[in-house]
Design a protein around this motif. Structure first.
Motif, PDB file in Angstrom:
ATOM      1  N   ARG A 192       0.826  -1.209   0.000  1.00  0.00           N
ATOM      2  CA  ARG A 192       0.000   0.000   0.000  1.00  0.00           C
ATOM      3  C   ARG A 192       0.861   1.260   0.000  1.00  0.00           C
ATOM      4  NH1 ARG A 192      -2.136   3.490  -1.382  1.00  0.00           N
ATOM      5  NH2 ARG A 192      -4.109   4.487  -0.814  1.00  0.00           N
ATOM      6  N   ALA A 193       1.923   1.253   0.803  1.00  0.00           N
ATOM      7  CA  ALA A 193       2.798   2.431   0.863  1.00  0.00           C
ATOM      8  C   ALA A 193       3.521   2.626  -0.473  1.00  0.00           C
ATOM      9  CB  ALA A 193       3.805   2.273   2.008  1.00  0.00           C
ATOM     10  N   SER A 194       3.912   1.524  -1.100  1.00  0.00           N
ATOM     11  CA  SER A 194       4.573   1.611  -2.406  1.00  0.00           C
ATOM     12  C   SER A 194       3.618   2.160  -3.452  1.00  0.00           C
ATOM     13  CB  SER A 194       5.082   0.236  -2.845  1.00  0.00           C
ATOM     14  OG  SER A 194       5.981  -0.284  -1.895  1.00  0.00           O
ATOM     15  N   ALA A 195       2.358   1.740  -3.387  1.00  0.00           N
ATOM     16  CA  ALA A 195       1.347   2.242  -4.330  1.00  0.00           C
ATOM     17  C   ALA A 195       1.198   3.755  -4.176  1.00  0.00           C
ATOM     18  CB  ALA A 195       0.014   1.537  -4.095  1.00  0.00           C
ATOM     19  N   ALA A 196       1.163   4.229  -2.938  1.00  0.00           N
ATOM     20  CA  ALA A 196       1.012   5.667  -2.704  1.00  0.00           C
ATOM     21  C   ALA A 196       2.245   6.430  -3.183  1.00  0.00           C
ATOM     22  CB  ALA A 196       0.779   5.927  -1.211  1.00  0.00           C
ATOM     23  N   PHE A 197       3.412   5.848  -2.966  1.00  0.00           N
ATOM     24  CA  PHE A 197       4.664   6.485  -3.397  1.00  0.00           C
ATOM     25  C   PHE A 197       4.677   6.613  -4.923  1.00  0.00           C
ATOM     26  CE2 PHE A 197       9.460   6.262  -3.920  1.00  0.00           C
ATOM     27  CZ  PHE A 197       9.739   7.460  -3.270  1.00  0.00           C
ATOM     28  N   ALA A 198       4.267   5.538  -5.613  1.00  0.00           N
ATOM     29  CA  ALA A 198       4.244   5.570  -7.077  1.00  0.00           C
ATOM     30  C   ALA A 198       3.138   6.495  -7.596  1.00  0.00           C
ATOM     31  CB  ALA A 198       4.058   4.155  -7.628  1.00  0.00           C
ATOM     32  N   ASP A 199       2.000   6.536  -6.915  1.00  0.00           N
ATOM     33  CA  ASP A 199       0.916   7.441  -7.325  1.00  0.00           C
ATOM     34  C   ASP A 199       1.399   8.895  -7.284  1.00  0.00           C
ATOM     35  OD1 ASP A 199      -0.915   5.429  -7.723  1.00  0.00           O
ATOM     36  OD2 ASP A 199      -1.877   5.655  -5.757  1.00  0.00           O
ATOM     37  N   ALA A 200       2.280   9.200  -6.349  1.00  0.00           N
ATOM     38  CA  ALA A 200       2.751  10.576  -6.175  1.00  0.00           C
ATOM     39  C   ALA A 200       3.903  10.921  -7.122  1.00  0.00           C
ATOM     40  CB  ALA A 200       3.198  10.783  -4.726  1.00  0.00           C
ATOM     41  N   ALA A 201       4.401   9.934  -7.856  1.00  0.00           N
ATOM     42  CA  ALA A 201       5.587  10.163  -8.688  1.00  0.00           C
ATOM     43  C   ALA A 201       5.314  11.225  -9.748  1.00  0.00           C
ATOM     44  CB  ALA A 201       6.023   8.855  -9.354  1.00  0.00           C
ATOM     45  N   CYS A 202       6.336  12.049 -10.009  1.00  0.00           N
ATOM     46  CA  CYS A 202       6.189  13.105 -11.005  1.00  0.00           C
ATOM     47  C   CYS A 202       7.554  13.482 -11.570  1.00  0.00           C
ATOM     48  CB  CYS A 202       5.500  14.322 -10.399  1.00  0.00           C
ATOM     49  SG  CYS A 202       6.092  14.782  -8.761  1.00  0.00           S
ATOM     50  N   GLY A 203       7.534  13.945 -12.787  1.00  0.00           N
ATOM     51  CA  GLY A 203       8.774  14.355 -13.444  1.00  0.00           C
ATOM     52  C   GLY A 203       9.587  13.156 -13.910  1.00  0.00           C
ATOM     53  N   ASP A 204      10.896  13.268 -13.766  1.00  0.00           N
ATOM     54  CA  ASP A 204      11.793  12.177 -14.146  1.00  0.00           C
ATOM     55  C   ASP A 204      12.004  11.283 -12.948  1.00  0.00           C
ATOM     56  OD1 ASP A 204      12.224  13.210 -16.771  1.00  0.00           O
ATOM     57  OD2 ASP A 204      13.546  14.722 -15.893  1.00  0.00           O
ATOM     58  N   VAL A 205      11.621  10.020 -13.048  1.00  0.00           N
ATOM     59  CA  VAL A 205      11.832   9.102 -11.934  1.00  0.00           C
ATOM     60  C   VAL A 205      12.977   8.139 -12.259  1.00  0.00           C
ATOM     61  CG1 VAL A 205       9.403   9.253 -11.226  1.00  0.00           C
ATOM     62  CG2 VAL A 205      10.167   7.287 -12.544  1.00  0.00           C
ATOM     63  N   THR A 206      13.642   7.684 -11.203  1.00  0.00           N
ATOM     64  CA  THR A 206      14.812   6.822 -11.341  1.00  0.00           C
ATOM     65  C   THR A 206      14.536   5.511 -10.617  1.00  0.00           C
ATOM     66  OG1 THR A 206      16.187   8.818 -11.323  1.00  0.00           O
ATOM     67  CG2 THR A 206      17.317   6.735 -10.945  1.00  0.00           C
ATOM     68  N   ALA A 207      15.054   4.412 -11.159  1.00  0.00           N
ATOM     69  CA  ALA A 207      14.953   3.120 -10.481  1.00  0.00           C
ATOM     70  C   ALA A 207      16.327   2.468 -10.459  1.00  0.00           C
ATOM     71  CB  ALA A 207      13.954   2.213 -11.185  1.00  0.00           C
ATOM     72  N   MET A 208      16.769   2.067  -9.289  1.00  0.00           N
ATOM     73  CA  MET A 208      18.047   1.377  -9.155  1.00  0.00           C
ATOM     74  C   MET A 208      17.783  -0.128  -9.105  1.00  0.00           C
ATOM     75  SD  MET A 208      21.073   2.244  -6.431  1.00  0.00           S
ATOM     76  CE  MET A 208      21.509   3.894  -6.933  1.00  0.00           C
ATOM     77  N   LEU A 209      18.237  -0.836 -10.147  1.00  0.00           N
ATOM     78  CA  LEU A 209      17.994  -2.272 -10.248  1.00  0.00           C
ATOM     79  C   LEU A 209      19.324  -3.019 -10.182  1.00  0.00           C
ATOM     80  CD1 LEU A 209      15.241  -2.308 -13.076  1.00  0.00           C
ATOM     81  CD2 LEU A 209      14.968  -2.037 -10.595  1.00  0.00           C
ATOM     82  N   ASN A 210      19.239  -4.321  -9.922  1.00  0.00           N
ATOM     83  CA  ASN A 210      20.429  -5.119  -9.638  1.00  0.00           C
ATOM     84  C   ASN A 210      20.899  -5.879 -10.880  1.00  0.00           C
ATOM     85  OD1 ASN A 210      22.320  -6.962  -8.681  1.00  0.00           O
ATOM     86  ND2 ASN A 210      21.264  -7.222  -6.719  1.00  0.00           N
ATOM     87  N   GLY A 211      22.055  -5.490 -11.387  1.00  0.00           N
ATOM     88  CA  GLY A 211      22.617  -6.125 -12.573  1.00  0.00           C
ATOM     89  C   GLY A 211      23.418  -7.371 -12.273  1.00  0.00           C
ATOM     90  N   SER A 212      23.450  -7.787 -11.004  1.00  0.00           N
ATOM     91  CA  SER A 212      24.180  -9.009 -10.655  1.00  0.00           C
ATOM     92  C   SER A 212      23.257 -10.204 -10.537  1.00  0.00           C
ATOM     93  CB  SER A 212      24.913  -8.828  -9.322  1.00  0.00           C
ATOM     94  OG  SER A 212      25.796  -7.753  -9.401  1.00  0.00           O
ATOM     95  N   ILE A 213      21.977 -10.025 -10.827  1.00  0.00           N
ATOM     96  CA  ILE A 213      21.058 -11.164 -10.759  1.00  0.00           C
ATOM     97  C   ILE A 213      20.462 -11.423 -12.144  1.00  0.00           C
ATOM     98  CG2 ILE A 213      20.524 -10.910  -8.297  1.00  0.00           C
ATOM     99  CD1 ILE A 213      17.963  -9.428  -9.072  1.00  0.00           C
ATOM    100  N   ALA A 214      19.889 -12.599 -12.309  1.00  0.00           N
ATOM    101  CA  ALA A 214      19.431 -13.023 -13.631  1.00  0.00           C
ATOM    102  C   ALA A 214      18.294 -12.148 -14.155  1.00  0.00           C
ATOM    103  CB  ALA A 214      18.999 -14.487 -13.580  1.00  0.00           C
ATOM    104  N   THR A 215      17.409 -11.686 -13.264  1.00  0.00           N
ATOM    105  CA  THR A 215      16.221 -10.952 -13.707  1.00  0.00           C
ATOM    106  C   THR A 215      16.104  -9.639 -12.936  1.00  0.00           C
ATOM    107  OG1 THR A 215      15.220 -13.137 -13.991  1.00  0.00           O
ATOM    108  CG2 THR A 215      13.735 -11.255 -14.173  1.00  0.00           C
ATOM    109  N   PRO A 216      16.798  -8.597 -13.406  1.00  0.00           N
ATOM    110  CA  PRO A 216      16.776  -7.336 -12.653  1.00  0.00           C
ATOM    111  C   PRO A 216      15.371  -6.734 -12.521  1.00  0.00           C
ATOM    112  CG  PRO A 216      18.346  -7.215 -14.490  1.00  0.00           C
ATOM    113  CD  PRO A 216      17.677  -8.539 -14.575  1.00  0.00           C
TER     114      PRO A 216
END
Ligand code: AVW
Length: 256
Positions: free
Chosen positions: A152-176
């Motif tokens: 629920r908190a993640s949904a609210a955080f994403a609902d509030a997203a605006c402008g340029d958003v960034t996501a840090m994903l893991n390139g050391s695993i098979a499915t980032p």
């Protein structure tokens, strides 16, 4: 003195009483507001009361994410356009990074995410008690108290997203871009094209090993995003981000 500190720590972390959870939450809430004056419109007592009504008296495996709607609506949180940082499977490095600088903000750097980060809690059917031990684990049941909160908190955080958003994903695993992650199942789906301009993926890699931006899972992400929003991806060596963590004066723009 050190013995006393250890002792009180053991006491407070093993006590399942309602009072200790309430105190932990109100203390963390007040500490956050102290350090983030922009949150000072919040009332920590009201936040506790909206929080506890989500799960007290309920089967801890039967708390849907909607149970936290009153909590989410009670929290006053300004959106921070262009500075929101999403993450998946990069928990440690992403928070080591945001802890040192203000240019990016994760959910755990907002009031509600900061308060609940690291806590476990649940209630019990037909009881007004709260517990901090013996609660169902993340995968024990889908609608468990803690997981539904993060959904629920993640949904609210994403609902509030605006402008340029960034996501840090893991390139050391098979499915980032893991299809079962909160980032994939909840956050990406809620980005609104009217508010969010672009998604920039920072793929954290171990010295040119592991997955690249051509990875099939990232192509799935790109397909889900475009043409609604602009998409870009950059592989960044973990050492470069570590350098930025050790040198907080480095301009954020130079970190990737
Ligand atoms: P994650 P998400 N057992 O790194 O995209 C215990 O996969 O889901 O990233 N705990 C778990 C389990 C599990 N099987 N799976 C997940 N967790 C917990 C909120 C664990 O604490 C932020 F806004 C793990 O470190 C990010 O953008 C955490 O969930 C996004 O959602 C994250 O799992 C990160 O969630």
């Amino acid at each position: 003195i050190s013995l006393g500190v250890v002792h009180s720590h053991v006491l407070s972390s093993s006590s399942p009483s309602s009072e200790s959870l309430k105190k932990t939450i109100i203390d963390k809430c007040e500490a956050f507001i102290q350090n983030n004056k922009s949150s000072s419109a919040n009332n920590c007592q009201k936040i506790w009361s909206a929080f506890q009504q989500a799960f007290v008296g309920r089967d801890p495996c039967n708390v849907p994410m909607e149970a936290y709607d009153p909590l989410i609506h009670t929290v006053i949180q300004d959106p921070v356009c262009n500075r929101m940082l999403f993450w998946s499977k990069t928990k440690k490095i992403v928070h080591d990074f945001t802890e040192k600088r203000d240019c990016f903000l994760t959910l755990e750097d907002t009031l509600v995410g900061f308060i609940m980060n690291g806590l476990t809690w649940c209630g019990k059917e037909d009881s007004n008690e709260t517990f901090t031990t013996g609660c169902p684990g993340w995968t024990d049941c889908v609608n468990n108290t803690v997981r539904s909160f993060w959904n629920r908190a993640s949904a609210a955080f994403a609902d509030a997203a605006c402008g340029d958003v960034t996501a840090m994903l893991n390139g050391s695993i098979a499915t980032p871009f893991s299809p079962t992650s909160i980032f994939a199942t909840i956050e990406v789906k809620r980005f609104k094209a009217a508010k969010v301009k672009s998604l920039s993926v920072v793929l954290v890699t171990k010295e040119n090993k592991g997955t690249t931006c051509d990875d099939p899972s990232l192509q799935d992400l790109q397909k889900e995003i475009e043409p609604k929003l602009k998409y870009n991806c950059k592989a960044v060596p973990e050492s470069k981000i570590q350098d930025c963590i050790s040198h907080p004066d480095t301009a954020c723009g130079a970190c990737w």
